[in-house]
Design a protein around this motif. Sequence first.
Motif, PDB file in Angstrom:
ATOM      1  N   VAL A  18      -3.471   0.960  -0.390  1.00  0.00           N
ATOM      2  CA  VAL A  18      -2.569   0.408  -0.870  1.00  0.00           C
ATOM      3  C   VAL A  18      -1.310   0.199  -0.178  1.00  0.00           C
ATOM      4  O   VAL A  18      -0.665   1.184   0.182  1.00  0.00           O
ATOM      5  CB  VAL A  18      -2.128   0.973  -2.245  1.00  0.00           C
ATOM      6  N   GLU A  19      -1.076  -0.944   0.393  1.00  0.00           N
ATOM      7  CA  GLU A  19       0.016  -1.158   1.514  1.00  0.00           C
ATOM      8  C   GLU A  19       0.865  -2.298   1.057  1.00  0.00           C
ATOM      9  O   GLU A  19       0.330  -3.316   0.668  1.00  0.00           O
ATOM     10  CB  GLU A  19      -0.552  -1.271   2.703  1.00  0.00           C
ATOM     11  N   LYS A  20       2.073  -2.077   1.149  1.00  0.00           N
ATOM     12  CA  LYS A  20       3.237  -3.154   1.042  1.00  0.00           C
ATOM     13  C   LYS A  20       3.120  -3.796  -0.419  1.00  0.00           C
ATOM     14  O   LYS A  20       3.277  -4.882  -0.568  1.00  0.00           O
ATOM     15  CB  LYS A  20       3.182  -4.067   2.039  1.00  0.00           C
ATOM     16  N   CYS A  21       2.767  -2.910  -1.345  1.00  0.00           N
ATOM     17  CA  CYS A  21       2.550  -3.537  -2.670  1.00  0.00           C
ATOM     18  C   CYS A  21       3.941  -3.126  -3.551  1.00  0.00           C
ATOM     19  O   CYS A  21       4.596  -2.352  -3.293  1.00  0.00           O
ATOM     20  CB  CYS A  21       1.469  -2.904  -3.464  1.00  0.00           C
ATOM     21  N   THR A  22       4.162  -3.995  -4.519  1.00  0.00           N
ATOM     22  CA  THR A  22       4.991  -3.632  -5.535  1.00  0.00           C
ATOM     23  C   THR A  22       4.840  -3.409  -6.944  1.00  0.00           C
ATOM     24  O   THR A  22       3.921  -4.123  -7.386  1.00  0.00           O
ATOM     25  CB  THR A  22       6.179  -5.053  -5.728  1.00  0.00           C
ATOM     26  N   ILE A  43      -1.777   5.271   0.797  1.00  0.00           N
ATOM     27  CA  ILE A  43      -0.584   4.482   0.147  1.00  0.00           C
ATOM     28  C   ILE A  43       0.484   4.607   1.213  1.00  0.00           C
ATOM     29  O   ILE A  43       1.124   5.598   1.206  1.00  0.00           O
ATOM     30  CB  ILE A  43      -0.637   5.108  -1.142  1.00  0.00           C
ATOM     31  N   THR A  44       1.127   3.495   1.573  1.00  0.00           N
ATOM     32  CA  THR A  44       2.102   3.321   2.101  1.00  0.00           C
ATOM     33  C   THR A  44       2.905   2.033   1.774  1.00  0.00           C
ATOM     34  O   THR A  44       2.420   1.142   1.471  1.00  0.00           O
ATOM     35  CB  THR A  44       1.783   3.065   3.673  1.00  0.00           C
ATOM     36  N   ASP A  45       4.299   2.149   1.935  1.00  0.00           N
ATOM     37  CA  ASP A  45       5.201   1.091   1.879  1.00  0.00           C
ATOM     38  C   ASP A  45       5.103   0.495   0.580  1.00  0.00           C
ATOM     39  O   ASP A  45       4.867  -0.681   0.243  1.00  0.00           O
ATOM     40  CB  ASP A  45       4.951  -0.014   2.850  1.00  0.00           C
TER      41      ASP A  45
END
Length: 256
Positions: free
Chosen positions: A36-40, A56-58
């Motif tokens: 999971v990257e750059k998710c809101t 999981i980042t950003d």
Amino acid sequence: MSERYFENREFTSLQLTDETIKYFEFIDCTFIDCTVEKCTLTKCRFSECTFVNCHITDIKFDGTEANYLTFENYIFAFTQVNLSRYFLNTVIFSVVTTGLMLIVTVLAAFAFSRLHFKGRDLAFTLFLALMMIPSELVVLTNYVTITELNLRNTFSGLILPSVTSVFYIYLLRENFSQIPDTLYYAAKMDGTSDFKYLWKVMVPICRPTIVTITILKVIECWNSYVWPRLAADDSAYFLLSVGIQDIRDSGFGREN
């Protein structure tokens, strides 16, 4: 993902990048080899979840709380399933059934309390004896009757078996019996008909009892489940109680 509620689920090799996840709830879920990257994450909930070898980042958390006020679930429910139809069916069923029941109850109570005819007391005693019959037997006989008359999946089949109540007739009859006979004789001397006397004198005097019967009947109709479930298997005639149970059985919104 079309679902929004997940419980005891396992997600493997899930890949999410630059996405916004709104109003999701994960209870006791396991995430394995997920990225999971750059998710809101907007107003999501993770409870007792396990993450195994996940990247999981950003991640941006926007109001991800367990307690929040939103009408999103109501909008989602009314747009994804036919709740508005179920609500309308329930209103029609409750209003029409209660109205017809009041007419039958008032007229029957008046006949048993004021009119004098041969065998009245015996007929009323036999009428009260119907209360000794288990409701399950009445449901079965009513089901056979409406099936033979081809009234299943119709409002007539839903409403007609519910328009009489021995208990309500008994209750109102006892109330009518408390009205002095002198009022009736005075009205008859003035040339008043029985129906006019009922409508102008007895009904206003017994209004509290009639209002109580109305409230109890509306509640009974609104919460009824067994008969509407038997009388209709077409979703176009489902009441709220039946429709909500059908939604639950179908697993809408969560995993079975």
